[in-house]
Design a protein around this motif. Sequence first.
Motif, PDB file in Angstrom:
ATOM      1  N   GLN A 263      42.335  43.156  34.953  1.00 53.26           N
ATOM      2  CA  GLN A 263      43.502  42.415  35.006  1.00 53.26           C
ATOM      3  C   GLN A 263      43.809  41.773  36.318  1.00 53.26           C
ATOM      4  N   ALA A 264      43.700  42.771  37.327  1.00 56.58           N
ATOM      5  CA  ALA A 264      43.992  42.494  38.816  1.00 56.58           C
ATOM      6  C   ALA A 264      42.990  41.262  39.255  1.00 56.58           C
ATOM      7  N   VAL A 265      41.646  41.353  38.853  1.00 48.52           N
ATOM      8  CA  VAL A 265      40.753  40.465  39.173  1.00 48.52           C
ATOM      9  C   VAL A 265      41.041  39.022  38.491  1.00 48.52           C
ATOM     10  N   GLU A 266      41.348  39.088  37.202  1.00 49.26           N
ATOM     11  CA  GLU A 266      41.794  37.933  36.598  1.00 49.26           C
ATOM     12  C   GLU A 266      43.075  37.391  37.082  1.00 49.26           C
ATOM     13  N   ASN A 267      43.927  38.016  37.409  1.00 45.64           N
ATOM     14  CA  ASN A 267      45.176  37.301  37.978  1.00 45.64           C
ATOM     15  C   ASN A 267      44.839  36.648  39.325  1.00 45.64           C
ATOM     16  N   VAL A 268      44.217  37.422  40.191  1.00 48.96           N
ATOM     17  CA  VAL A 268      43.541  36.672  41.475  1.00 48.96           C
ATOM     18  C   VAL A 268      42.937  35.619  41.299  1.00 48.96           C
ATOM     19  N   VAL A 269      42.039  35.507  40.319  1.00 49.63           N
ATOM     20  CA  VAL A 269      41.389  34.347  40.094  1.00 49.63           C
ATOM     21  C   VAL A 269      41.997  33.167  39.981  1.00 49.63           C
ATOM     22  N   GLN A 270      43.264  33.311  38.937  1.00 46.65           N
ATOM     23  CA  GLN A 270      44.200  32.485  38.485  1.00 46.65           C
ATOM     24  C   GLN A 270      44.772  32.032  39.668  1.00 46.65           C
ATOM     25  N   TRP A 271      45.322  32.920  40.751  1.00 47.09           N
ATOM     26  CA  TRP A 271      46.032  32.410  41.834  1.00 47.09           C
ATOM     27  C   TRP A 271      45.179  31.542  42.868  1.00 47.09           C
ATOM     28  N   THR A 272      43.973  31.887  42.666  1.00 48.69           N
ATOM     29  CA  THR A 272      43.010  31.150  43.856  1.00 48.69           C
ATOM     30  C   THR A 272      42.730  29.852  43.262  1.00 48.69           C
ATOM     31  N   LYS A 273      42.794  29.625  41.689  1.00 45.29           N
ATOM     32  CA  LYS A 273      42.699  28.372  41.198  1.00 45.29           C
ATOM     33  C   LYS A 273      43.939  27.474  41.426  1.00 45.29           C
ATOM     34  N   GLY A 274      45.118  28.025  42.009  1.00 47.21           N
ATOM     35  CA  GLY A 274      46.464  27.442  42.261  1.00 47.21           C
ATOM     36  C   GLY A 274      47.108  27.296  40.962  1.00 47.21           C
ATOM     37  N   SER A 275      47.082  28.207  40.192  1.00 44.53           N
ATOM     38  CA  SER A 275      47.913  28.215  38.991  1.00 44.53           C
ATOM     39  C   SER A 275      49.342  28.822  39.173  1.00 44.53           C
ATOM     40  N   ASP A 276      50.102  28.420  38.758  1.00 43.55           N
ATOM     41  CA  ASP A 276      51.630  29.394  38.982  1.00 43.55           C
ATOM     42  C   ASP A 276      51.750  30.004  37.998  1.00 43.55           C
ATOM     43  N   GLU A 277      51.155  29.662  36.993  1.00 41.65           N
ATOM     44  CA  GLU A 277      51.133  30.564  35.668  1.00 41.65           C
ATOM     45  C   GLU A 277      50.803  32.157  35.994  1.00 41.65           C
ATOM     46  N   THR A 278      51.672  32.790  35.502  1.00 37.90           N
ATOM     47  CA  THR A 278      51.185  34.272  35.410  1.00 37.90           C
ATOM     48  C   THR A 278      50.801  34.596  34.189  1.00 37.90           C
TER      49      THR A 278
END
Length: 173
Positions: A69-84
């Motif tokens: 879950q942590a990896v998935e969220n960090v990857v989303q964050w690196t892609k610039g997604s504001d969506e949590t």
Amino acid sequence: MAVIYNPKDISDLLQCKESTLRKYSLLLEKYNYNFQKNDRQQRWYTDNDVIVLRKIIALKNNGDMTLEQAVENVVQWTKGSDETLPSTDINPDSQRYNKDIAELKRMIEEQNDQIRKLGEVITKQNEYINSKLEVRDQEFMKGLRELQETKRLIAAEQEQEAQKSFWQKLFNK
């Protein structure tokens, strides 16, 4: 020019084993995160990669997320997604733990109240015992004085008896 680190440098920097770093890197790649690689397909890490890895470790150590879950969220964050992602919500286990902790705190408070009450009861019992011991000691001393006085009187009478002559003893005068 960006600084490039080898896996050994990163594992020392993050204070983890190289095998752990490899595990994190494989998970990141699983979620389409790209590392720089040399011609032998060995990973090389940049400052951005270090930031990403530190965020993963922080989220994982927080206890609210699994490593994936942590990896998935960090990857989303690196892609610039504001969506949590929904996985950032508190999971049911931590809610259960919060309830358990609240229950334990309540039990501790109740036990502290009981301990305080027992302390008060013990204090009262000690005061009662001390007062009874004092009364007993006074009565004992009174009885001891009476006994000594009786012995003194008996001794005085025996002395007077010893001073009587044979004839006074014979006729009891």
